[in-house]
Scaffold this active site. Structure first.
Site, PDB file in Angstrom:
ATOM      1  N   CYS A 131      21.551  76.642  58.362  1.00  0.00           N
ATOM      2  CA  CYS A 131      22.403  75.960  57.382  1.00  0.00           C
ATOM      3  C   CYS A 131      22.101  74.452  57.319  1.00  0.00           C
ATOM      4  O   CYS A 131      21.018  74.061  56.927  1.00  0.00           O
ATOM      5  CB  CYS A 131      23.865  76.241  57.664  1.00  0.00           C
ATOM      6  SG  CYS A 131      24.914  75.899  56.208  1.00  0.00           S
ATOM      7  N   HIS A 223      24.364  81.776  57.146  1.00  0.00           N
ATOM      8  CA  HIS A 223      24.947  81.868  58.485  1.00  0.00           C
ATOM      9  C   HIS A 223      24.909  83.318  58.977  1.00  0.00           C
ATOM     10  O   HIS A 223      25.937  84.009  58.994  1.00  0.00           O
ATOM     11  CB  HIS A 223      26.404  81.385  58.475  1.00  0.00           C
ATOM     12  CG  HIS A 223      26.570  79.905  58.483  1.00  0.00           C
ATOM     13  ND1 HIS A 223      26.391  79.143  59.611  1.00  0.00           N
ATOM     14  CD2 HIS A 223      26.887  79.046  57.490  1.00  0.00           C
ATOM     15  CE1 HIS A 223      26.608  77.874  59.325  1.00  0.00           C
ATOM     16  NE2 HIS A 223      26.902  77.779  58.046  1.00  0.00           N
ATOM     17  N   GLU A 225      24.933  84.338  61.828  1.00  0.00           N
ATOM     18  CA  GLU A 225      25.696  84.460  63.077  1.00  0.00           C
ATOM     19  C   GLU A 225      27.194  84.608  62.863  1.00  0.00           C
ATOM     20  O   GLU A 225      27.927  84.933  63.813  1.00  0.00           O
ATOM     21  CB  GLU A 225      25.431  83.234  63.958  1.00  0.00           C
ATOM     22  CG  GLU A 225      26.227  81.975  63.631  1.00  0.00           C
ATOM     23  CD  GLU A 225      25.734  81.194  62.426  1.00  0.00           C
ATOM     24  OE1 GLU A 225      26.270  80.111  62.157  1.00  0.00           O
ATOM     25  OE2 GLU A 225      24.804  81.682  61.740  1.00  0.00           O
TER      26      GLU A 225
END
Length: 283
Positions: A131, A223, A225
């Site tokens: 990001c 993202h 994660e």
């Protein structure tokens, strides 16, 4: 890794049955997300399908002004760049950070961040930027600018695979990843550089996955994660603080924030990260 630095390591063992013989990848993580513990868990969760041993050393920027009392925890369990400068690592991961509205040089740890980038070119084999970190590294190393968007890129977006790449091995032709940012980069700025490849692109979110030709650096503008409720937490936080925010796209069931979240990206995020770890191991 020296005994002095071992106190900073958080080893995450995946292949427990062959721990004595399995190779260990040493990874360095600059965690610049506000919720350190949550982000630690998210990064570790992405390693679920990786079959070798992993050793994590988490870093924090000393020059950042923290708004909470997290510093004692960081001083005890994290390292600084100064403390690891003589070490070598297989991989570097740099998380996102909610500072995209600031010019890069206005970020209080920008100088420290660029020192890390310069140091890592000789002390790390592979680098992964997520990001804001992806935008920041592309700006520093290639001069690629970021642009404000009218509406925050916020939600879970489709990704269409148009060309084969080892980082996309095992992913479906169409898969989803979360995005949460108020800035973007343009494909035309990236394609001007012969040593950069756009692996995934989108008219709605901009370039999503970029690598250097030598595959040493990977840039993910989303993202992978994020946990199931991360976007919901961001949405309700902004609503509480009276910050204008739209519903995250493709996220709440029936676009109703009172209903459950649909996690469309979990398996894809793990697969993408596993592919990167396999690349760290083999290149």
């Amino acid at each position: 890794m020296t005994k002095l630095k071992q106190r900073y390591s958080k080893q995450f063992i995946l292949n427990r049955s062959s721990i004595s013989s399995a190779k260990t990848l040493n990874l360095l993580v600059l965690n610049i997300m506000p919720n350190k513990l949550e982000t630690e868990g998210q990064i570790l969760n992405l390693c679920t399908n990786y079959s070798q041993n992993l050793s994590f050393t988490f870093l924090y920027p000393q020059t950042h002004h923290f708004k909470t009392n997290i510093v004692p925890y960081l001083e005890k369990t994290y390292a600084t760049l100064e403390e690891v400068k003589d070490e070598y690592f297989d991989g570097l991961i740099v998380t996102g950070a909610p500072v995209e509205n600031l010019d890069f040089t206005q970020v209080d740890y920008w100088n420290e961040f660029t020192q890390l980038l310069n140091w890592s070119k000789t002390h790390v084999k592979q680098r992964l930027f997520i990001c804001w970190a992806a935008q920041a590294a592309l700006n520093y190393d290639f001069g690629i600018p970021k642009y404000q968007v009218e509406q925050k890129i916020f939600g879970v977006f489709k990704h269409h695979i148009k060309q084969a790449n080892p980082l996309l091995h095992g992913l479906k032709d169409v898969f989803y990843l979360p995005h949460s940012r108020r800035t973007t980069i343009q494909s035309s700025d990236v394609t001007r550089h012969d040593d950069l490849n756009i692996i995934l692109d989108s008219s709605s979110t901009g370039p999503q996955l970029i690598t250097t030709v030598d595959r040493r650096d990977t840039f993910i503008t989303g993202h992978p994660e994020y946990n199931t409720n991360t976007l919901a937490d961001e949405y309700f936080r902004d609503r509480k603080n009276e910050i204008p925010i739209n519903l995250p796209e493709n996220y709440f069931y029936a676009n109703d924030p009172s209903k459950q979240v649909i996690n469309r990206w979990h398996d894809a995020g793990i697969r993408l990260f596993t592919n990167w770890l396999n690349q760290v191991e083999t290149l």
